[in-house]
Structure formats: structure tokens, C-alpha cells
Design a protein around this motif. Structure first.
Motif, PDB file in Angstrom:
ATOM      1  N   ALA A  48       0.828  -1.216   0.000  1.00 14.68           N
ATOM      2  CA  ALA A  48       0.000   0.000   0.000  1.00 14.68           C
ATOM      3  C   ALA A  48       0.857   1.258   0.000  1.00 14.68           C
ATOM      4  O   ALA A  48       0.561   2.231  -0.710  1.00 14.68           O
ATOM      5  CB  ALA A  48      -0.929  -0.011   1.207  1.00 14.68           C
ATOM      6  N   ALA A  49       1.938   1.265   0.800  1.00 13.28           N
ATOM      7  CA  ALA A  49       2.829   2.425   0.833  1.00 13.28           C
ATOM      8  C   ALA A  49       3.550   2.600  -0.493  1.00 13.28           C
ATOM      9  O   ALA A  49       3.705   3.716  -1.004  1.00 13.28           O
ATOM     10  CB  ALA A  49       3.842   2.266   1.967  1.00 13.28           C
ATOM     11  N   LEU A  50       4.000   1.485  -1.065  1.00 11.81           N
ATOM     12  CA  LEU A  50       4.673   1.543  -2.363  1.00 11.81           C
ATOM     13  C   LEU A  50       3.711   2.026  -3.446  1.00 11.81           C
ATOM     14  O   LEU A  50       4.086   2.811  -4.327  1.00 11.81           O
ATOM     15  CB  LEU A  50       5.231   0.169  -2.720  1.00 11.81           C
ATOM     16  CG  LEU A  50       6.144   0.100  -3.949  1.00 11.81           C
ATOM     17  CD1 LEU A  50       7.388   0.951  -3.746  1.00 11.81           C
ATOM     18  CD2 LEU A  50       6.534  -1.346  -4.232  1.00 11.81           C
ATOM     19  N   GLY A  51       2.452   1.583  -3.373  1.00 13.39           N
ATOM     20  CA  GLY A  51       1.455   2.028  -4.340  1.00 13.39           C
ATOM     21  C   GLY A  51       1.176   3.518  -4.229  1.00 13.39           C
ATOM     22  O   GLY A  51       0.950   4.193  -5.245  1.00 13.39           O
ATOM     23  N   LEU A  52       1.199   4.040  -3.009  1.00 14.13           N
ATOM     24  CA  LEU A  52       0.987   5.471  -2.815  1.00 14.13           C
ATOM     25  C   LEU A  52       2.102   6.273  -3.486  1.00 14.13           C
ATOM     26  O   LEU A  52       1.846   7.310  -4.109  1.00 14.13           O
ATOM     27  CB  LEU A  52       0.929   5.786  -1.322  1.00 14.13           C
ATOM     28  CG  LEU A  52       0.420   7.180  -0.947  1.00 14.13           C
ATOM     29  CD1 LEU A  52      -1.009   7.374  -1.404  1.00 14.13           C
ATOM     30  CD2 LEU A  52       0.532   7.393   0.566  1.00 14.13           C
TER      31      LEU A  52
END
Length: 306
Positions: A48-52
């Protein structure tokens, strides 16, 4: 009259050349993205953090375009809109989670390697596109190659790789849906990148922001910046625009003809970056899937009409 007609073949060749160059650049970005994403989700950042990070950069860079077309472009429709957005946050989360289980050498055949398969199947089932014998043979080789790559994980569930294989195939299906949705959307490649980036950023913001803040607090600012360049600019902006250019100039099937290069490049890059060396079954699967994608793309068949 004949003098006026002479430049036409050259005029047609120029867009095709641009399309092939855009496709080659796209698969190079895919290969780098696959290795970088697997490294990040197994070492530094949760999906999720990488996607952000992945969608925050294009959302910011392309905000003037998003402002002009709006969150709901006129004439797009719900079905096509969902097809476009499926290649954003849903695609990324599914694929990033799959990369936590599947080795990098297997990502290429299972993701870009099977994209042409899903593009053709969706075209056949939804739009009545005809498949020649050579392309059908190519799809058969792709399936055999995928079984060679994923067979061990399917038979021996303890290693967890089978979960990665299924998730990567789901991601390939989402990208196949996106390809047809983009062709019928009426949007330019830049507009599609802006729309996907903004919506995906908004969707991922409440899930990825806390873990991204924790990562920065843990001293991971360097990896975050590297991923912002690789994920955000190269994959999130350049990759989507180049793929759109390739589809516009070559058609969906021919744009996928160079995707085997992503398989080879990802496997080669994974050796020095991740220390992952594919076993013999995976090498056989990579070879068969590569040959199958070339045949299935239609590059050896007659030019596609329309």
C-alpha cells in the motif's frame, strides 16, 4: 495522381516505427519495475505504501490534465472507466502482493508474458475478434510455459509460490481489460495516465499513508526516493504513456509482440539485484512462454484490420 500516392507507405511506416520503439521502451520499463517492486515489497515497503508512491508522482505531475478532463470524463462510461482504473491501484496491489511470493524470474512470464493471452481472449469473447492457427498455437505454448513455471508451486503448496502465480495472472487479466477499455475510451495516453494516477492515489491514500510515514521515520527516505523515480515517473507516467502510444499505432496484439523482452530482462536483472537464479523448469517455461507470446501476438500473421 501516382506522385501523390507515393509518400503514403512511408507515412504509414513512420507511426509504426514510433509504435515499435514505444513498445520496446515500455517492456524495458516493465522489467526494471518488476525487479524494483519485488525488491521493495520484500525489503523496504509494504504494497500500500509503495502504491501510494507509485501513483502519487503521476497524480502530482499530471494534475493540470486531470483538472481539464475532470474525475469523470464525458462520454467515458462506468464500464470503460472501471476497466481503465483496474490497471491502477487494484492491479498494483494484486501484483505487488503476488511478488512477495513469486521469484522475479517467474514474474515476467506470468505477467507481461500472459498479457497478450488475456488481451486476445477478451477480444475474442467480448468483441468477436478472430484468432488464427498460429496465434492459437502461441497461446498453447504460453499455457504450457506457465505450467512449467508454476507447476512446482501448484503441486507443493508449502513454498507459497502458487499464491504469487495466481495473483500475477489476475494482474495480467486486469491489464488485458485495461487495454481494450483504453482503446474504446477516446482518451489520449496522457489523459489515461492522469486519470488512473489521480484515482489510484485517492484510493490508496488512507491505506498507504500511515505505513509510508513510518517508513520515512525509520530512515528509509533513500529507498522511497528511488522508488518514486522508478515507480512514479518511469512506470506511472512514462510507461503508461508509451504503452498507450504503442497500442494507438500498432493495435493491442502487435503492441504485445515485444513483451517477451520483459521476461528476459527481468530474469537477467534479478540475478545481480536479487540473487535469484531460475531453475531448469523455470528456464524451460520462460523459453516456451517467450516463443508463445511471439506467435500469439500476431506478428507473423497478416496485418490486423481496423
Amino acid at each position: 495522381m501516382s506522385d501523390l500516392a507515393c509518400p503514403a507507405p512511408r507515412a504509414r511506416r513512420r507511426p509504426a516505427l514510433i509504435g515499435w520503439l514505444a513498445a520496446l521502451a515500455t517492456v524495458t520499463i516493465w522489467a526494471v519495475w518488476a525487479v524494483a517492486t519485488r525488491h521493495a515489497v520484500t525489503h523496504d515497503l509494504p504494497p500500500a505504501a509503495l502504491g501510494l508512491v507509485r501513483f502519487g508522482v503521476p497524480a502530482l505531475l499530471l494534475i493540470p490534465i486531470s483538472w481539464r478532463i475532470g474525475l469523470f470524463p464525458k462520454g467515458l462510461g462506468i464500464v470503460k472507466g472501471l476497466g481503465l482504473l483496474g490497471s491502477g491501484a487494484p492491479f498494483f496491489l494484486v501484483v505487488a502482493l503476488g511478488m512477495q511470493f513469486a521469484p522475479a524470474a517467474e514474474i515476467g512470464p506470468l505477467l507481461p508474458g500472459t498479457m497478450p493471452l488475456f488481451v486476445a481472449l477478451i477480444g475474442w469473447l467480448a468483441f468477436g475478434e478472430r484468432l488464427g492457427r498460429i496465434r492459437v498455437a502461441g497461446f498453447a505454448l504460453i499455457l504450457i510455459g506457465v505450467l512449467c513455471i508454476g507447476g512446482h508451486g501448484l503441486l507443493y503448496a508449502g513454498n507459497g509460490a502458487w499464491r504469487g502465480h495466481l495473483l500475477l495472472l489476475t494482474g495480467a487479466c486486469l491489464w488485458g481489460i485495461y487495454t481494450h477499455a483504453y482503446r474504446g475510451s477516446g482518451l489520449s495516453a496522457l489523459q489515461a495516465a492522469a486519470l488512473i494516477g489521480l484515482w489510484s492515489f485517492l484510493i490508496l491514500l488512507p491505506f498507504g499513508a500511515p505505513s509510508l510515514v513510518r517508513a520515512l521515520g525509520d530512515g528509509l527516505a533513500g529507498p522511497v526516493i528511488v522508488q518514486a523515480v522508478l515507480q512514479g515517473f518511469l512506470s506511472g507516467v512514462a510507461g503508461i504513456i508509451l504503452y498507450g502510444m504503442a497500442v494507438d499505432r500498432l493495435g493491442a496484439s502487435r503492441a504485445a509482440a515485444v513483451s517477451p523482452l520483459a521476461i528476459v530482462l527481468a530474469a537477467v536483472l534479478a540475478v545481480p539485484v536479487l540473487g535469484e537464479i531460475p531453475d531448469m523448469a523455470a528456464l524451460v517455461g520462460i523459453t516456451l512462454a517467450t516463443l508463445g507470446v511471439v506467435l500469439a501476438s500476431g506478428v507473423f500473421g497478416p496485418p490486423a484490420k481496423g
